[in-house]
Design a protein around this motif. Structure first.
Motif, PDB file in Angstrom:
ATOM      1  N   TRP A  23       0.831  -1.200   0.000  1.00 47.78           N
ATOM      2  CA  TRP A  23       0.000   0.000   0.000  1.00 47.78           C
ATOM      3  C   TRP A  23       0.869   1.255   0.000  1.00 47.78           C
ATOM      4  N   THR A  26       2.462   1.618  -3.563  1.00 48.10           N
ATOM      5  CA  THR A  26       1.539   2.111  -4.596  1.00 48.10           C
ATOM      6  C   THR A  26       1.166   3.568  -4.354  1.00 48.10           C
ATOM      7  N   THR A  27       1.034   3.975  -3.101  1.00 39.33           N
ATOM      8  CA  THR A  27       0.758   5.379  -2.803  1.00 39.33           C
ATOM      9  C   THR A  27       1.933   6.246  -3.231  1.00 39.33           C
ATOM     10  N   SER A  40     -11.308   5.651   0.235  1.00 35.61           N
ATOM     11  CA  SER A  40     -11.968   4.383  -0.069  1.00 35.61           C
ATOM     12  C   SER A  40     -13.251   4.557  -0.867  1.00 35.61           C
TER      13      SER A  40
END
Length: 104
Positions: A23, A26-27, A40
């Motif tokens: 996570w 990818t951020t 979300s």
């Protein structure tokens, strides 16, 4: 057969760390490449519009308009060239003679 918690805990910890690491990675890639961050629900987290971004959009829009005008001019030229190439030589000769002016 029951697997003891002590055997599952390290594997679960590694899976959890891998998920968090993925996570974060990818951020970081999204930030690095200029993609907006989303929550979300799919909404932008930081929908900032500073003066630099607004000016950049204006410049890109004006460049887009210039390029469209240039493409339009090129299409007109291409249509003229296609007409000349596919035209009969007799008609072309008459148009050239007409451009030269009256015979003296």
């Amino acid at each position: 057969m029951v697997i003891p918690f002590e055997a599952i805990a390290p594997v679960a910890t590694l899976v959890g760390l891998a998920a968090v690491g993925g996570w974060v990675f990818t951020t970081w890639l999204r930030i690095k490449n200029g993609y907006p961050l989303e929550n979300s629900w799919g909404k932008s987290v930081y929908p900032k519009q500073n003066e630099e971004m607004v000016e950049r959009v204006k410049l890109v829009s004006s460049e887009n308009a210039q390029l469209r005008a240039e493409i339009s001019a090129i299409k007109d030229r291409l249509a003229t060239v296609e007409r000349i190439v596919t035209d009969s030589s007799y008609r072309l000769d008459r148009e050239i003679d007409a451009l030269r002016g009256p015979a003296n």
